[in-house]
Write a protein that holds these residues in place. Structure first.
Motif, mmCIF file in Angstrom:
data_model
loop_
_atom_site.group_PDB
_atom_site.id
_atom_site.type_symbol
_atom_site.label_atom_id
_atom_site.label_comp_id
_atom_site.label_asym_id
_atom_site.label_seq_id
_atom_site.Cartn_x
_atom_site.Cartn_y
_atom_site.Cartn_z
ATOM 1 N N ARG A 45 0.666 -1.208 0.067
ATOM 2 C CA ARG A 45 -0.157 -0.133 -0.014
ATOM 3 C C ARG A 45 0.673 1.205 0.127
ATOM 4 O O ARG A 45 0.617 1.997 -0.787
ATOM 5 N N ARG A 46 1.873 1.263 0.875
ATOM 6 C CA ARG A 46 2.823 2.320 0.806
ATOM 7 C C ARG A 46 3.673 2.713 -0.471
ATOM 8 O O ARG A 46 3.646 3.610 -0.956
ATOM 9 N N THR A 47 3.862 1.579 -1.196
ATOM 10 C CA THR A 47 4.685 1.526 -2.187
ATOM 11 C C THR A 47 3.800 2.158 -3.482
ATOM 12 O O THR A 47 4.262 2.892 -4.270
ATOM 13 N N ASP A 48 2.526 1.581 -3.295
ATOM 14 C CA ASP A 48 1.619 2.153 -4.483
ATOM 15 C C ASP A 48 1.534 3.735 -4.102
ATOM 16 O O ASP A 48 0.928 4.494 -5.230
ATOM 17 N N LEU A 49 1.544 4.284 -3.053
ATOM 18 C CA LEU A 49 1.143 5.586 -2.818
ATOM 19 C C LEU A 49 2.402 6.577 -3.146
ATOM 20 O O LEU A 49 2.115 7.652 -3.608
ATOM 21 N N ILE A 50 3.479 6.080 -3.384
ATOM 22 C CA ILE A 50 4.605 6.814 -3.401
ATOM 23 C C ILE A 50 4.614 7.486 -5.034
ATOM 24 O O ILE A 50 5.027 8.805 -4.842
ATOM 25 N N PRO A 51 4.352 6.830 -6.000
ATOM 26 C CA PRO A 51 4.334 7.564 -7.222
ATOM 27 C C PRO A 51 3.345 8.913 -7.417
ATOM 28 O O PRO A 51 3.774 9.798 -7.962
ATOM 29 N N ASN A 52 1.996 8.627 -6.688
ATOM 30 C CA ASN A 52 1.350 9.726 -6.588
ATOM 31 C C ASN A 52 1.968 10.849 -6.026
ATOM 32 O O ASN A 52 1.583 12.055 -6.229
ATOM 33 N N LEU A 53 2.547 10.434 -4.574
ATOM 34 C CA LEU A 53 3.245 11.470 -3.759
ATOM 35 C C LEU A 53 4.570 12.335 -4.607
ATOM 36 O O LEU A 53 4.576 13.532 -4.444
ATOM 37 N N VAL A 54 5.149 11.366 -5.268
ATOM 38 C CA VAL A 54 6.276 12.057 -6.173
ATOM 39 C C VAL A 54 5.575 12.978 -7.147
ATOM 40 O O VAL A 54 6.303 14.034 -7.447
ATOM 41 N N GLU A 55 4.808 12.686 -7.935
ATOM 42 C CA GLU A 55 4.131 13.370 -8.920
ATOM 43 C C GLU A 55 3.501 14.723 -8.277
ATOM 44 O O GLU A 55 3.596 15.736 -9.153
ATOM 45 N N SER A 56 2.770 14.783 -7.075
ATOM 46 C CA SER A 56 2.318 16.040 -6.457
ATOM 47 C C SER A 56 3.354 16.806 -6.235
ATOM 48 O O SER A 56 3.366 18.059 -6.508
ATOM 49 N N VAL A 57 4.317 16.467 -5.790
ATOM 50 C CA VAL A 57 5.633 17.162 -5.407
ATOM 51 C C VAL A 57 6.371 17.871 -6.813
ATOM 52 O O VAL A 57 7.092 18.801 -6.757
ATOM 53 N N LYS A 58 6.590 16.957 -7.519
ATOM 54 C CA LYS A 58 7.382 17.265 -8.959
ATOM 55 C C LYS A 58 6.969 18.585 -9.328
ATOM 56 O O LYS A 58 7.645 19.455 -10.151
ATOM 57 N N GLY A 59 5.669 19.020 -9.243
ATOM 58 C CA GLY A 59 5.175 20.140 -9.945
ATOM 59 C C GLY A 59 5.741 21.487 -9.190
ATOM 60 O O GLY A 59 5.740 22.620 -9.765
ATOM 61 N N TYR A 60 6.280 21.356 -8.377
ATOM 62 C CA TYR A 60 7.134 22.427 -7.643
ATOM 63 C C TYR A 60 8.544 22.735 -7.792
ATOM 64 O O TYR A 60 9.380 21.627 -7.657
ATOM 65 N N ALA A 61 8.784 23.495 -9.049
ATOM 66 C CA ALA A 61 9.992 23.872 -9.630
ATOM 67 C C ALA A 61 11.253 23.969 -8.741
ATOM 68 O O ALA A 61 12.375 23.179 -9.012
ATOM 69 N N ASN A 62 11.132 24.412 -7.650
ATOM 70 C CA ASN A 62 12.373 24.786 -6.661
ATOM 71 C C ASN A 62 12.400 23.448 -5.938
ATOM 72 O O ASN A 62 13.577 23.374 -5.131
ATOM 73 N N PHE A 63 11.766 22.447 -5.944
ATOM 74 C CA PHE A 63 11.735 21.193 -5.178
ATOM 75 C C PHE A 63 13.078 20.631 -5.255
ATOM 76 O O PHE A 63 13.641 20.381 -6.333
ATOM 77 N N GLU A 64 13.731 20.031 -4.152
ATOM 78 C CA GLU A 64 15.119 19.499 -4.286
ATOM 79 C C GLU A 64 14.839 18.267 -4.974
ATOM 80 O O GLU A 64 14.258 17.306 -4.653
#
Length: 193
Positions: A45-64
């Motif tokens: 379940r955790r592994t399945d959530l990670i791609p969505n979490l990463v995609e949500s964060v990717k949209g922020y250009a300054n993100f590390e």
């Protein structure tokens, strides 16, 4: 007549002994397998959530970018290390599995700390929902691991004590491995802002 009575008594004792524990080891083994399946279910379940979490964060250009890359790599590593119910007696296999899952947990923790620097991201509804689901999943993992530890404790106690030890020898049952604290977990984490 006396000989028949002794034969009946011996037969009754043997039947009582056999019927008292013949199903104990297989029953407990199945409970361990079911409990382990729930642990794996929660990790999945955790592994399945990670791609969505990463995609949500990717949209922020300054993100590390390194933080995201670490999470993605840790997820990939964690999915490569599998531990079947038949391998639960192997301490090295359990250690490798725990290490891969620990690396993923660590990468996710670093991601959540890094998110604190981005107020817009913290306010994003999709991110908040995913963060909440991830926190809930981490709690479920903790509960599933606790249940597994208790189930293994019951199994191991049975295969190491009388009369279970006799049935364990007959079935070839071995003690199962359980979770251990990650090395260094006795020290508080260093938090840097």
């Amino acid at each position: 007549m006396g000989r028949h009575l002794w034969l009946i008594v011996i037969l009754a004792v043997v039947i009582l002994f056999v019927s008292s524990g013949v199903n104990t080891i297989p029953t407990l083994d199945e409970k361990v397998k079911a409990s382990w399946a729930e642990v794996q279910n929660q990790y999945q379940r955790r592994t399945d959530l990670i791609p969505n979490l990463v995609e949500s964060v990717k949209g922020y250009a300054n993100f590390e970018q390194k933080t995201l890359t670490d999470v993605i790599e840790a997820r990939a590593s964690a999915t490569k290390v599998t531990l079947s119910p038949e391998m639960l007696s192997d301490p090295n296999a359990m250690k490798n599995f725990e290490q891969a899952q620990g690396n993923l947990s660590s990468a996710l923790s670093r991601l959540m700390v890094t998110v604190e620097k981005y107020p817009d991201l913290k306010a994003n509804q999709n991110f908040l929902a995913l963060q909440s689901q991830l926190e809930g999943t981490e709690n479920r993992i903790t509960i599933a691991r606790k249940d597994y530890i208790e189930t293994v404790q019951g199994y191991n106690t049975t295969v190491r004590t009388f009369p279970g030890v006799i049935w364990a020898m007959i079935y070839g049952a071995k003690a199962k491995q359980t979770f251990t604290a990650t090395e260094g977990s006795d020290k508080p984490p260093a938090v840097k802002f």
